[in-house]
Enzyme design. Structure first.
Site, PDB file in Angstrom:
ATOM      1  N   LYS A   1       0.837  -1.210   0.000  1.00 34.89           N
ATOM      2  CA  LYS A   1       0.000   0.000   0.000  1.00 34.89           C
ATOM      3  C   LYS A   1       0.868   1.255   0.000  1.00 34.89           C
ATOM      4  O   LYS A   1       0.591   2.215  -0.723  1.00 34.89           O
ATOM      5  CB  LYS A   1      -0.956  -0.027   1.204  1.00 34.89           C
ATOM      6  CG  LYS A   1      -2.088  -1.039   1.015  1.00 34.89           C
ATOM      7  CD  LYS A   1      -2.862  -1.339   2.284  1.00 34.89           C
ATOM      8  CE  LYS A   1      -3.847  -2.493   2.002  1.00 34.89           C
ATOM      9  NZ  LYS A   1      -4.530  -2.970   3.212  1.00 34.89           N
TER      10      LYS A   1
ATOM     11  N   GLN B   1      -4.693  -1.677   9.501  1.00 34.04           N
ATOM     12  CA  GLN B   1      -4.630  -3.001   8.885  1.00 34.04           C
ATOM     13  C   GLN B   1      -5.244  -4.049   9.827  1.00 34.04           C
ATOM     14  O   GLN B   1      -4.870  -4.141  10.994  1.00 34.04           O
ATOM     15  CB  GLN B   1      -3.160  -3.354   8.583  1.00 34.04           C
ATOM     16  CG  GLN B   1      -2.983  -4.649   7.841  1.00 34.04           C
ATOM     17  CD  GLN B   1      -3.550  -4.618   6.426  1.00 34.04           C
ATOM     18  OE1 GLN B   1      -3.370  -3.645   5.684  1.00 34.04           O
ATOM     19  NE2 GLN B   1      -4.247  -5.673   6.040  1.00 34.04           N
TER      20      GLN B   1
ATOM     21  N   ASP C   1     -11.186   2.881   4.004  1.00 37.72           N
ATOM     22  CA  ASP C   1     -11.535   1.458   3.894  1.00 37.72           C
ATOM     23  C   ASP C   1     -13.053   1.269   3.868  1.00 37.72           C
ATOM     24  O   ASP C   1     -13.542   0.190   3.531  1.00 37.72           O
ATOM     25  CB  ASP C   1     -10.971   0.685   5.102  1.00 37.72           C
ATOM     26  CG  ASP C   1      -9.799  -0.208   4.731  1.00 37.72           C
ATOM     27  OD1 ASP C   1      -9.622  -0.477   3.526  1.00 37.72           O
ATOM     28  OD2 ASP C   1      -9.095  -0.647   5.655  1.00 37.72           O
TER      29      ASP C   1
END
Ligand code: NDP
Length: 298
Positions: free
Chosen positions: A55, A99, A122
């Site tokens: 990422k 994460q 997200d």
């Protein structure tokens, strides 16, 4: 013999990343700063380390700023919440991604709830899940948004098509179903309690498999000509002499490709879309924060 068209998610994602890079450059020219994504990793899960590294690299390649925060596995919830608060208030940070999975002892729901919904790239915050459910603009989880982009590119108008989503997770299955409903498909969500799954899948013009079981969906479950989107990423046990097993999806690809009209491969299908959409969401967050319209067509 393969008859289905192979949906090249890698090429689609690369083209999307190029357009995002151009939009990020234009954002930087207007504002004097790059769009910024903060990625928080707690602990040393090897797969998570790979994802976080990928990422960060993708951000830099698209002309965005990447802020990595790697914390020890025994980080307290209070310390993590205080980092998120700091990132929420940092004007250089447009998107925040924590994460998952988090180490045991940290409450994932509480951590996600602490992220500002305007920086929740997200799309996991309940505010954004709610916005999707009621059809308001908000951040949509990256993997299902990537899948709907591939489907619209492949099929154009999805109106009236029968879609079956296998899996009902908050991250993939449920938002996928919402996006298909928004696109006017007729949607069935199947899960581990679904009876006669093969028969349910045989009705589908569109199959999205997000289960996490290697090659569970067989070729004879697929309606001839259907479009198959395989979200699953499963590693098979290593073959003789090999260190690692092959990666396969939730669909038995070789069988399904003989029946389907179009199908995503694993790897190279949905996987590359996820990071490209994360960059897209970060760019959109940056535009909102700067009071600029989000670029069209992204
Ligand atoms: P979850 O484990 O959270 O959800 C799996 C879903 O599959 C559940 O709803 C479960 O049903 C259902 N399921 C399990 N067994 C069966 C069965 N035998 N028949 C029908 N349904 C079943 O997984 P995720 O949604 O997070 O991920 C799904 C897959 O997608 C995984 O392989 C994951 O690695 C992959 N993935 C890939 C991404 C990418 O970028 N390509 C991103 C995210 C995930 P129930 O609810 O009843 O338990």
């Amino acid at each position: 013999m393969t008859t289905a068209k192979v949906i090249d998610g890698k090429a689609f994602a690369a083209a999307l990343r190029t357009r995002i890079g151009e939009a990020a450059a234009s954002f930087a020219a207007h504002t004097g700063r790059r769009p910024g994504l903060a990625v928080v990793l707690v602990g040393e899960d090897p797969a998570s380390q790979v994802y976080v590294g990928a990422k960060g690299k993708a951000c830099e390649a698209a002309g965005m700023a990447s802020f990595e925060h790697r914390l020890a596995a025994d980080t307290s919830e209070a310390a993590l919440l205080s980092l998120i608060e700091r990132l929420n208030n940092d004007p250089e940070v447009d998107g925040i991604l924590v994460q998952l999975p988090l180490p045991a002892g940290l409450n994932e729901q509480a951590i996600i709830a602490a992220i500002s919904p305007d920086k929740d790239v997200d799309g996991f915050h309940v505010i954004n899940a709610g916005r999707l459910a009621v059809g308001q603009e908000g951040f949509v989880p990256c993997t299902p948004l990537g899948c709907i982009m591939l489907l619209k590119d492949q099929l154009g108008d999805l109106s009236g098509l029968e879609a079956v989503v296998i899996g009902r997770s908050n991250i993939v299955g449920k938002p996928m179903a919402q996006l298909l409903i928004d696109a006017n498909a007729t949607v069935t969500i199947a899960h581990s309690r679904t009876r006669d799954l093969a028969d349910v899948v045989r009705r589908a013009d569109i199959v999205v498999a997000a289960v996490g079981r290697a090659e569970m969906v067989r070729g004879d479950w697929i309606k001839p000509g259907a479009t198959v989107i395989d979200v699953g990423i499963n590693r098979l046990p290593p073959e003789d002499g090999k260190e690692k097993g092959r990666l396969v999806g939730d669909v038995a690809y070789a069988e399904a490709a003989q029946v389907a009209g179009a199908i995503t491969p694993v790897p190279g299908g949905v996987g590359p879309m996820t990071i490209a959409v994360l960059l897209r969401n970060t760019l959109v967050a940056a535009c909102h924060s700067a009071g600029m319209p989000a670029p069209e067509g992204l």
